[in-house]
Design an enzyme around this catalytic site. Structure first.
Site, mmCIF file in Angstrom:
data_model
loop_
_atom_site.group_PDB
_atom_site.id
_atom_site.type_symbol
_atom_site.label_atom_id
_atom_site.label_comp_id
_atom_site.label_asym_id
_atom_site.label_seq_id
_atom_site.Cartn_x
_atom_site.Cartn_y
_atom_site.Cartn_z
ATOM 1 N N GLY A 4 108.706 77.815 42.428
ATOM 2 C CA GLY A 4 108.873 78.131 43.839
ATOM 3 C C GLY A 4 109.227 76.877 44.623
ATOM 4 O O GLY A 4 110.199 76.833 45.335
ATOM 5 N N GLY A 58 103.235 77.750 38.699
ATOM 6 C CA GLY A 58 103.419 76.908 37.516
ATOM 7 C C GLY A 58 102.433 75.770 37.303
ATOM 8 O O GLY A 58 102.321 75.262 36.196
ATOM 9 N N ARG A 101 88.501 63.883 41.356
ATOM 10 C CA ARG A 101 88.268 64.123 39.938
ATOM 11 C C ARG A 101 89.358 65.043 39.381
ATOM 12 O O ARG A 101 89.800 65.971 40.058
ATOM 13 C CB ARG A 101 86.902 64.785 39.749
ATOM 14 C CG ARG A 101 86.411 64.779 38.320
ATOM 15 C CD ARG A 101 84.965 65.224 38.264
ATOM 16 N NE ARG A 101 84.817 66.631 38.582
ATOM 17 C CZ ARG A 101 85.032 67.622 37.699
ATOM 18 N NH1 ARG A 101 85.377 67.344 36.466
ATOM 19 N NH2 ARG A 101 84.882 68.877 38.063
ATOM 20 N N PRO A 159 92.956 68.032 32.828
ATOM 21 C CA PRO A 159 93.757 66.822 32.586
ATOM 22 C C PRO A 159 95.188 67.100 32.115
ATOM 23 O O PRO A 159 96.131 66.470 32.581
ATOM 24 C CB PRO A 159 92.978 66.088 31.491
ATOM 25 C CG PRO A 159 91.607 66.666 31.522
ATOM 26 C CD PRO A 159 91.723 68.055 32.057
ATOM 27 N N THR A 183 97.203 69.833 32.454
ATOM 28 C CA THR A 183 98.110 70.408 33.451
ATOM 29 C C THR A 183 98.292 69.451 34.636
ATOM 30 O O THR A 183 99.356 69.413 35.247
ATOM 31 C CB THR A 183 97.596 71.770 33.959
ATOM 32 O OG1 THR A 183 96.261 71.612 34.426
ATOM 33 C CG2 THR A 183 97.630 72.808 32.864
ATOM 34 N N LYS A 218 90.880 66.738 44.536
ATOM 35 C CA LYS A 218 91.856 66.907 45.609
ATOM 36 C C LYS A 218 93.191 67.361 45.018
ATOM 37 O O LYS A 218 93.471 67.126 43.851
ATOM 38 C CB LYS A 218 92.027 65.580 46.361
ATOM 39 C CG LYS A 218 90.727 65.090 46.989
ATOM 40 C CD LYS A 218 90.941 63.970 47.991
ATOM 41 C CE LYS A 218 90.986 62.606 47.350
ATOM 42 N NZ LYS A 218 90.918 61.500 48.330
ATOM 43 N N GLY A 266 99.947 68.559 43.955
ATOM 44 C CA GLY A 266 101.324 69.040 43.830
ATOM 45 C C GLY A 266 102.319 68.256 44.657
ATOM 46 O O GLY A 266 103.424 67.968 44.211
ATOM 47 N N GLU A 267 101.929 67.879 45.851
ATOM 48 C CA GLU A 267 102.872 67.191 46.747
ATOM 49 C C GLU A 267 102.943 65.691 46.453
ATOM 50 O O GLU A 267 104.029 65.116 46.382
ATOM 51 C CB GLU A 267 102.491 67.412 48.218
ATOM 52 C CG GLU A 267 101.945 68.792 48.574
ATOM 53 C CD GLU A 267 102.946 69.912 48.441
ATOM 54 O OE1 GLU A 267 104.152 69.652 48.374
ATOM 55 O OE2 GLU A 267 102.510 71.079 48.389
#
Lengths: 713, 207
Positions: free
Chosen positions: A237, A465, A602, A606, A608, A675, A678-679
């Site tokens: 996406g 994903g 944390r 790990p 993914t 935390k 993705g970004e």
């Protein structure tokens, strides 16, 4: 998820088996008897009015059931609000009026009994138009920029405006980012099936099943419970599926018209016009510092485009407000309406655009000061958030700089550009910082412990994903100690307990907290039942259920953050290091080594998590070196609207990528101490490449992508 | 008897054409029954006889005797008619590799093949790569090395990867990258995919 016994390690993706065998079903792959095929007819003008739609030939073509347009569509209850625009989320109402606002805007949809017949018949539909003058050129229209209505995007001032102009050392530079297109591998669309006149089931490609449910319900004025949205697997996406697009509404309208299920899968070229993009951006950055490298002023001004029919805004200048220690900061952000389809957040979104400018400028300033770029950043390190004057919930960037510098071999970098060679190639090292808000929203989850020893978790989350299910299963495993192979997490179903859309790096934090809370509640419930039925409080749940003659026990809970969200500034951080080789004869840039460091609390999952950082680096490399959606302003059309001409990175472009995590729990954000990532995986990356190219060649490229012509110019 | 192109009015559909055409006259249908036939879409059923051709094709070991329009691509045949949706459509232009299948053992973009070009051929898709519930070594290696995220390009990557090893093009990471560059992964799992392929190649296992 059908056979987890085939997974070798606990950290393998829970949906890996389905994905490598072709069993994972994406929206277009559900089989509903009687499904018909929709194909959109695009406008061939960029602005104006439709004066006629000749659909006679198409209607007579074999297998055609309908040609749906604004001339004949069924009543759409949410359209009848009296406003021209402004159905849910201010979305363009498709097939509503004769107005054309951008090239490729659908004017009709052909529905036929086979895909091939629909494709052919769509070529027979002829629109006639009254053309009007249009504007697609961002740079020519900069003077028409307007301040966004969104108060979060208001101008910002701390201390004195433009203080950099009085500094001992100053830099002032402009940066340009072209339009980019998300281009997930899966084409967009929807499979729409009206079960009855007021009840619908859709198979969608969405980052938020609840959001899609809400948009459909309000557009057609249906009760939420009459709209079922399924989206178990989403083929990527990167932000483009964060909203319901008008094309999805078109398919639902068409399904109503023909009274049969309609499947719409748009084409790759339509992915460029109908499903969003990262807007073109122009930015000016001014930095001032004293001779020791202490920043005294930051000015960051940004302009991005939007559509004429809808405002799109994003956080381009936010990083400049808090990332570095400067008493004086001022920022502005404006939008320029153009005759294009409306943009949508693209991975990293505005923050990635802004980081390219700020982190390039930081490198330029370090060079002006003759300082090492890391030392310059450490000199201006903020121990507390200077924008909101409060502590960070956690920040371990100094440690992260060290970890990354060691892995990339930063000591081999020469601060003087153009001096490091490998044969005929110039070698350069560059780095940059990335940062993104680490939020925790509100989500619900259901957990069912069963007497067969398994745990089933459900939440209306989505997964494009990153490995949502894998992360959730590991969180549940940590709380309850049940083997990963006995835990299933189900998502992508609007009838499950509410969860937010997958965007803004918030899923693990938000939905993960709900899963954690539910598992803790189940644990407490089992302990209580154990004591009441004369078992030890630490008895196994299977024994407790059996003793109580119960097949299962379930808990549904909502979970959200508390006061800590106001006390602390919560951010995820990343640092990207790259080594580039530049051929001075051809101008070719090869990224030869990448090290990305994540400081995002944390690490829950790990394997993914590492993949997500790798993927962000690959996306960032595309942003830096290859990606640009090119508009032909004579016609208002994109000219490279396919994978042969819009260059996303391929295997041959990507070197070894090392990922390092600081991996220290954040004490405040959520029960996991984790935390989002993705970004930050992408934010800042393009600046690291630009900075490395400067280090290799002495050439500062301020317009992305960094193509050979710019190196040679 | 031949039907000339110029007999067909521009942009007119077949029903009009059949109503006016000499074809039906030759078949001794009266105008009344002809119109009735058109109303009942008999013309379309009739036209299908002319429009479709027979196709014998083996997919994942199973023989199919089909009747397909010549314009149907192999990809759309697999996905829309045979319900083999493991093969993905990413671009329909041979630019992304998501639709990679094996035709008589060779990797091919199925979106660039008309189905009817494959008379008598043997197609292998991701669904046919392994036996039920026993993973092919390449599939297992993709899981182990996390060679995917969203999973949409994955079947194409795996079919291409198996062929890459069989072709003898997996000798080094550099060679793998070159010979896998026709398969785009937008999630950016490339390094993991290369690791998976390299491991399968080095293991020497029969693929």
């Amino acid at each position: 998820m059908r056979d987890k016994s085939l997974l070798k390690e606990d950290t393998d993706r829970v949906d890996g088996f389905d994905k490598v065998t072709g069993r994972a079903k994406y929206f277009a792959e559900y089989q509903i008897p009687g499904t018909t095929y929709g194909v959109l007819v695009p406008s061939t003008i960029t602005k104006g009015k439709i004066t006629g739609i000749d659909s006679k030939a198409a209607e007579r073509a074999p297998g055609v059931l309908a040609v749906v347009s604004h001339l004949n569509r069924p009543v759409v209850a949410g359209y009848e609000t009296g406003k021209d625009q402004g159905v849910p989320n201010n979305m363009m109402k498709i097939f509503y009026t004769d107005q054309i606002s951008f090239n490729g805007q659908p004017i009709a949809m052909v529905v036929a009994d086979t895909y091939e017949r629909a494709v052919y018949a769509a070529t027979l539909v002829k629109g006639t138009y009254a053309k009007e003058a249009f504007e697609t050129d961002f740079e020519k229209n900069l003077s028409k920029a307007k301040a966004p209505k969104n108060p979060a995007q208001a101008s910002y001032l701390r201390g004195t405006a433009d203080a950099y102009k009085n500094a001992a050392v100053q830099i002032e530079a402009s940066y340009t980012l072209p339009t980019e297109t998300h281009n997930p591998m899966e084409l967009h669309g929807i499979l729409a099936n009206w079960e009855s006149a007021d009840k619908i089931t859709v198979y969608a490609k969405t980052q938020g099943v609840k959001a899609t449910q809400g948009t459909i319900a309000s557009t057609f004025k249906l009760p939420l419970t009459n709209v079922q949205v399924n989206s178990e697997f989403v083929g990527g996406g990167f932000g483009m599926a964060l909203r319901t697009w008008p094309l999805e509404i078109a398919a639902i309208i068409a399904a109503k018209q023909v009274n049969k299920p309609v499947k719409l899968v748009i084409t790759r070229d339509q992915m460029f016009t109908l499903a969003g993009h990262r807007p073109y951006a122009f930015q000016k950055v001014g930095l001032g510092a004293d001779k020791d490298g202490q920043l005294t002023g930051i000015t960051h001004e940004a302009w991005g485009h939007t559509a004429t029919y809808e405002d799109f805004t994003e956080n381009v200048v936010s990083m400049s407000k808090f990332m570095y220690n400067s008493a004086n900061v001022n920022t502005t952000y404006k939008i320029v309406p153009l005759n294009v389809g409306v943009p949508i957040w693209m991975r990293g979104p505005g923050e990635a655009t802004g980081a390219f400018a700020l982190e390039s400028a930081m490198d330029e300033m370090a060079h002006s000061l003759d300082m090492d770029p890391i030392a310059f950043r450490v000199k201006n390190y903020t121990e507390e958030d200077p924008e909101k004057s409060r502590p960070y919930s956690s920040k371990n960037l100094k440690e992260a700089y060290k970890m990354g510098a060691e892995k990339i071999g930063w000591s081999k970098r020469n601060n003087k550009p153009g001096t490091n060679k490998d044969g005929n190639w110039l070698v350069g090292y560059g780095m940059s910082t990335g940062v993104f808000n680490a939020s925790r929203g509100r989500a619900s989850a259901k957990g069912i412990l069963k007497s067969d020893g398994t745990l089933l978790l459900q939440s209306a989350a989505s997964d494009i994903g990153p490995g949502t299910g894998t992360g959730m299963v590991q969180i549940a495993h940590e709380v309850l100690g049940i083997p990963v192979s006995k835990i299933t997490f189900e998502l992508g179903d609007s009838s499950f307990p509410t969860a937010p859309s997958q965007g803004g790096s918030a899923t693990l934090s938000t939905v993960g907290s709900a899963v954690s809370d539910v598992c803790n509640a189940l644990k407490a419930k089992i302990a209580e039942m154990a004591t009441q039925s004369g078992l030890s409080a630490s008895a196994k749940f299977v024994d407790v259920l059996k003793k109580n003659n119960l097949p299962s026990v379930e808990v549904t809970m909502e979970s959200k953050g508390g006061e800590e969200q106001k006390k602390y500034s919560m951010y995820s951080f990343s640092i990207h290091f790259v080594q580039v080789k530049v051929n001075p004869l051809t101008g070719v840039v090869k990224v030869s080594k990448i090290v990305s460091v994540g400081d995002s609390g944390r690490i829950v999952s790990p394997k993914t998590a590492r993949s997500q950082m790798v993927g962000g680096a690959v996306g960032g490399l595309g942003m830096a070196l290859t990606e640009e959606t090119v508009m032909d302003h004579r016609f208002g059309r994109y000219v490279n609207n396919n994978f042969a001409d819009y260059h996303v990175p391929v295997h041959a472009d990507i070197p070894e990528i090392e990922v390092v995590f600081v991996n220290k729990p954040d004490p405040y954000i959520n029960p996991m101490g984790a935390k989002g990532m993705g970004e930050i995986a992408l934010i800042g990356f393009s600046a690291a490449v630009a900075n490395a190219v400067f280090n290799a060649t002495g050439k500062r490229i301020r317009t992305l992508p960094i193509t050979p012509d710019k190196i040679l110019a | 008897m031949s039907v000339k192109e110029e007999n067909i009015p521009e942009n007119e559909g077949r029903r009009d054409f059949l109503k006016q055409g000499t074809l039906f006259t030759a078949l001794a249908l009266t105008p009344v029954s002809l119109l009735k036939a058109a109303d009942q879409k008999a013309d379309e059923k009739f036209a299908e006889l002319f429009e479709k051709v027979s196709l014998r094709i083996k997919v994942n070991g199973k023989a199919h005797e089909l009747f397909v329009e010549p314009r149907v691509t192999l990809l759309d045949l697999l996905r829309e008619q045979l319900a083999l949706t493991g093969t993905k459509k990413g671009c329909d232009h041979g630019q992304c590799g998501a639709c990679t299948v094996h035709i008589d053992g060779t990797r091919v973009n199925s979106c660039l093949q008309l189905a009817v070009m494959n008379e008598g051929k043997e197609i292998t898709t991701i669904e046919g790569l392994a036996n039920e519930d026993v993973l092919h070594p390449m599939q297992a290696a993709f899981i182990k090395h996390d060679g995917f995220q969203c999973g949409y390009c994955t079947p194409g990557q795996i079919m291409s990867a198996v062929a890459c090893v069989r072709e003898g093009h997996a000798g080094s990471k550099g060679e793998i990258r070159e010979y896998m560059s026709g398969n785009i992964c937008r999630c950016g799992a490339y390094p993991n995919i290369v690791d998976a392929i390299e491991e399968v190649h080095k293991s020497g296992v029969q693929v």
